[in-house]
Design an enzyme around this catalytic site. Structure first.
Site, PDB file in Angstrom:
ATOM      1  N   LYS A  65      -4.327  36.917  38.386  1.00  0.00           N
ATOM      2  CA  LYS A  65      -3.237  36.858  37.394  1.00  0.00           C
ATOM      3  C   LYS A  65      -3.716  37.380  36.036  1.00  0.00           C
ATOM      4  CE  LYS A  65       0.790  36.089  35.561  1.00  0.00           C
ATOM      5  NZ  LYS A  65       0.742  35.794  34.184  1.00  0.00           N
TER       6      LYS A  65
ATOM      7  N   ASN B  43      -2.224  40.579  33.995  1.00  0.00           N
ATOM      8  CA  ASN B  43      -1.797  40.611  32.593  1.00  0.00           C
ATOM      9  C   ASN B  43      -2.518  41.700  31.807  1.00  0.00           C
ATOM     10  OD1 ASN B  43      -0.300  38.396  33.375  1.00  0.00           O
ATOM     11  ND2 ASN B  43      -0.636  37.316  31.443  1.00  0.00           N
TER      12      ASN B  43
ATOM     13  N   SER C  16       3.934  35.085  38.110  1.00  0.00           N
ATOM     14  CA  SER C  16       4.442  36.083  37.167  1.00  0.00           C
ATOM     15  C   SER C  16       5.911  36.372  37.407  1.00  0.00           C
ATOM     16  CB  SER C  16       3.649  37.385  37.306  1.00  0.00           C
ATOM     17  OG  SER C  16       4.207  38.373  36.462  1.00  0.00           O
TER      18      SER C  16
HETATM   19  C1  6PG Z   1       4.062  37.120  33.462  1.00  0.00           C
HETATM   20  C2  6PG Z   1       3.669  37.254  32.016  1.00  0.00           C
HETATM   21  C3  6PG Z   1       3.525  35.886  31.424  1.00  0.00           C
HETATM   22  C4  6PG Z   1       3.547  35.871  29.924  1.00  0.00           C
HETATM   23  C5  6PG Z   1       2.367  36.528  29.301  1.00  0.00           C
HETATM   24  C6  6PG Z   1       2.584  36.940  27.872  1.00  0.00           C
HETATM   25  O1  6PG Z   1       3.313  37.651  34.265  1.00  0.00           O
HETATM   26  O2  6PG Z   1       5.096  36.529  33.741  1.00  0.00           O
HETATM   27  O3  6PG Z   1       2.465  37.939  31.911  1.00  0.00           O
HETATM   28  O4  6PG Z   1       2.394  35.319  31.993  1.00  0.00           O
HETATM   29  O5  6PG Z   1       4.718  36.412  29.442  1.00  0.00           O
HETATM   30  O6  6PG Z   1       1.334  35.589  29.360  1.00  0.00           O
HETATM   31  O7  6PG Z   1       1.360  37.202  27.400  1.00  0.00           O
HETATM   32  P1  6PG Z   1       1.022  37.529  25.926  1.00  0.00           P
HETATM   33  O8  6PG Z   1       1.630  36.448  25.070  1.00  0.00           O
HETATM   34  O9  6PG Z   1      -0.466  37.507  25.876  1.00  0.00           O
HETATM   35  O10 6PG Z   1       1.628  38.862  25.667  1.00  0.00           O
END
Ligand code: 6PG
Length: 472
Positions: A185, A189, A131
Site C-alpha cells: 500500500k 501511494n 485504497s
Molecule cells: C488511497 C489513498 C489514501 C489517501 C492518501 C492521501 O489509496 O485511497 O492513497 O490512502 O488519500 O493517503 O495521501 P496524502 O495525504 O499523503 O496525499
C-alpha cells in the site's frame, strides 16, 4: 439481535469506516461498529438501511460481546498512535485466536512490531492496505492484506465480496507475511504521488504554455482518458476542470491554494527505497515538489525578483499536445516500473515473497492508481515473474522507446519555457540512466578515493584498489 453473531466488528466509524461497514452489510454480512466519538455511531445508525445487519455498539465491551468467536475486528483509525491505543484498549477483552486487522495507512515497521507483539499474546494480526477513498470503501476498494495467512482465510470471503471486481476477479489477494500488505500500500501511494505530479506538470504546460482554459483542459483529459492513458487519476482530473466555484464563478481548481499537503506515505516510499538503494526518482521528485509547493510565501517573494524565460510555448501547439500525451504515458510506465522494482527488492529483503503479477492484478480496480496500463503490467509480470524491471520486457521497452522523442521534446521545451517538470524529467533520466551501460559513477568513485581513501574496483581486474592521487 442476540449477542455473539456479528461476522466482523469495525473500530473507527469515520467516513471510510462507515462506508466499508455499509459495503460489507450490502453483501449480507452481520456487523458491529464502534467509535469513541458517539456522534459517529449515531451517524452510522442513520446511514444503515433496514435490510442491513448492522448493530453498532456504544461501549467497547458491548462491541466485543456482539462478535462471533473467534472474533474478527477491523481498525480504520488514523495511522500511528491511535492504532496502538485502540489495540491496547481492545486486547484485554479478546481471547486467544482472535484476529485484528489494521486497514489504515500504517507504516510497515509499526505493522511488524504490532504483529510480533500480538503473536506473543496469541492474537492474530493483519496489516492490510485499502485504497479507493470514500467511494471505494463504499462500493469496492482494492484491498492489500498481509500478515497471518490463517487470519486472511477467515475473512477472505468477506473481503472478496466487498472488494472491487475486475473481469470477475476481486481486487484482493493475500500478499505475504508480516507487513507485506502495508508495504504494498505504501508503494501504491508512492506511485500515486508520482502520477499525480506527472499529470500536474502536463496541466502546468497546457495552462501556462498554451493558455488552455478549464474547459479545454476538461475536454483534453477526458479524451486522454478514453485512450491508452485511461485511468482513475486522469478521469478525475477531467472532472475537476469541469467543477466551478460557487463563490467566484471561476473554475474551482483555480481558487485552490497551490500548496500540496501530505500524510507521509510518499516520503516513506522514498525513504525506504533509499535505504534499499532502489532508484525511485519520479516518486522522489513528486515528494520534493509537494515540499516546494508548501513554501508558498517564500515562492511569492521570490517570484518578485527571480526572472526566467516566458512560459508561453512558441511552437506547433497541436503537435505539442500530442507530445504531452505520449510524455505522460511514458512517465506513467516509468513510475510503475520504479514502484514494481522497489517491490521486487523489498520482497527479497523483508521476505514477503510477493507475487508482483498479483499486485498488478489487485490494483486494476478500486484503487487510486487503477489504470488500463495495469492489465498490461499484470500480463507481462505473470509471463515473466522474475523480470528485474518492466523496461526489460519487450512490450514496455517498445512502449517507452516509441515515445521517447516526444518525452524528450516536452522536457526540452519545458526547460526552455522555465516551467518545472521534475517528474517528467526524472522519468526520462531514469530511462536514460537505466539504459546506460556506463554511467559517470567511475568519476565519483575516483573522487571518493581521492579525498577519503574509500577505494574503488576496476573494470578489468577483481579486487579493491586505492591510489595515492596527490603527488605532493
Ligand atoms: C488511497 C489513498 C489514501 C489517501 C492518501 C492521501 O489509496 O485511497 O492513497 O490512502 O488519500 O493517503 O495521501 P496524502 O495525504 O499523503 O496525499
Amino acid at each position: 439481535m442476540e449477542n455473539k453473531h456479528c461476522d466482523l466488528g469495525l473500530i473507527g466509524l469515520g467516513v471510510m469506516g462507515r462506508n466499508f461497514l455499509l459495503n460489507l452489510a450490502d453483501h449480507g454480512f452481520s456487523l458491529t461498529g464502534y467509535d469513541l466519538d458517539l456522534d459517529k455511531v449515531k451517524q452510522l445508525n442513520k446511514e444503515k438501511s433496514d435490510e442491513h445487519e448492522i448493530h453498532p455498539a456504544e461501549h467497547l465491551a458491548d462491541f466485543v460481546a456482539k462478535l462471533r468467536r473467534p472474533r474478527a475486528i477491523m481498525l480504520l483509525v488514523p495511522a500511528g498512535k491511535p492504532v496502538d491505543s485502540v489495540i491496547e484498549d481492545i486486547k484485554p477483552l479478546l481471547d486467544q485466536g482472535d484476529l485484528i486487522i489494521d486497514s489504515g495507512n500504517s507504516h510497515f515497521n509499526d505493522t511488524d512490531r504490532r504483529s510480533e507483539m500480538l503473536a506473543g499474546q496469541g492474537l492474530l494480526f493483519m496489516g492490510t492496505g485499502m485504497s479507493g477513498g470514500e467511494y471505494g470503501a463504499r462500493y469496492g476498494p482494492s484491498i492489500m492484506p498481509g500478515g497471518t495467512r490463517e487470519g486472511y482465510q477467515r475473512v477472505e470471503n468477506m473481503l472478496s465480496q466487498a472488494a472491487a471486481q475486475v473481469d470477475g476477479e476481486p481486487c484482493v489477494a493475500y500478499l505475504g507475511k508480516g507487513s507485506a500488505g502495508h508495504y504494498v500500500k505504501m508503494v501504491h501511494n508512492g506511485i500515486e504521488y508520482g502520477i499525480m505530479q506527472l499529470i500536474a506538470e502536463t496541466y502546468d504546460l497546457l495552462k501556462r504554455g498554451l493558455g488552455f482554459t478549464a474547459h479545454d483542459l476538461q475536454d483534453l483529459y477526458r479524451e486522454w482518458n478514453s485512450q491508452e492513458l485511461a485511468s482513475y487519476l486522469v478521469e478525475i482530473t477531467s472532472h475537476i476542470f469541469a467543477t466551478g466555484d460557487e463563490k467566484t464563478g471561476e473554475p474551482l481548481v483555480e481558487v485552490i491554494l497551490d500548496a500540496a499537503k501530505q500524510k507521509g506515505t510518499g516520503k516513506w516510499t522514498e525513504w525506504d527505497a533509499t535505504d534499499l538503494q532502489v532508484p525511485t526518482p519520479t516518486i522522489d521528485a513528486a515528494v520534493a515538489m509537494r515540499n516546494l509547493s508548501g513554501l508558498k510565501g517564500e515562492r511569492q517573494q521570490a517570484a518578485e525578483h527571480l526572472d526566467g524565460p516566458s512560459a508561453t510555448y512558441g511552437g506547433d501547439r497541436q503537435k505539442f499536445v500530442g507530445h504531452l500525451k505520449d510524455a505522460l504515458y511514458s512517465g506513467m510506465i516509468l513510475t510503475y516500473a520504479q514502484g514494481m522494482a522497489l517491490l521486487r527488492i523489498a520482497s527479497k529483503h523483508y521476505g514477503y515473497e510477493l507475487d508482483l503479477a498479483t499486485v498488478a492484478r489487485i490494483w486494476r480496480g478500486g484503487c487510486i492508481i487503477r489504470a488500463a496500463l495495469l492489465e498490461d503490467i499484470r500480463s507481462v509480470l505473470s509471463g515473466s515473474p522474475n523480470l528485474p524491471n518492466l523496461l526489460m520486457s519487450r512490450d514496455f521497452a517498445q512502449e517507452v522507446m516509441g515515445r521517447q522523442n516526444q518525452l524528450r521534446a516536452v522536457v526540452s521545451a519545458a526547460v526552455q519555457m522555465g516551467v518545472p517538470v521534475p517528474a517528467l524529467a526524472e522519468s526520462l533520466s531514469y530511462f536514460d540512466g537505466y539504459r546506460s551501460g556506463r554511467l559517470p559513477a567511475n568519476l565519483i568513485q575516483a573522487q571518493r578515493d581521492y579525498f577519503g581513501s574509500h577505494t574503488y574496483e576496476r573494470t578489468d581486474v577483481q579486487g579493491t584498489f586505492h591510489t595515492q592521487w596527490r603527488k605532493d
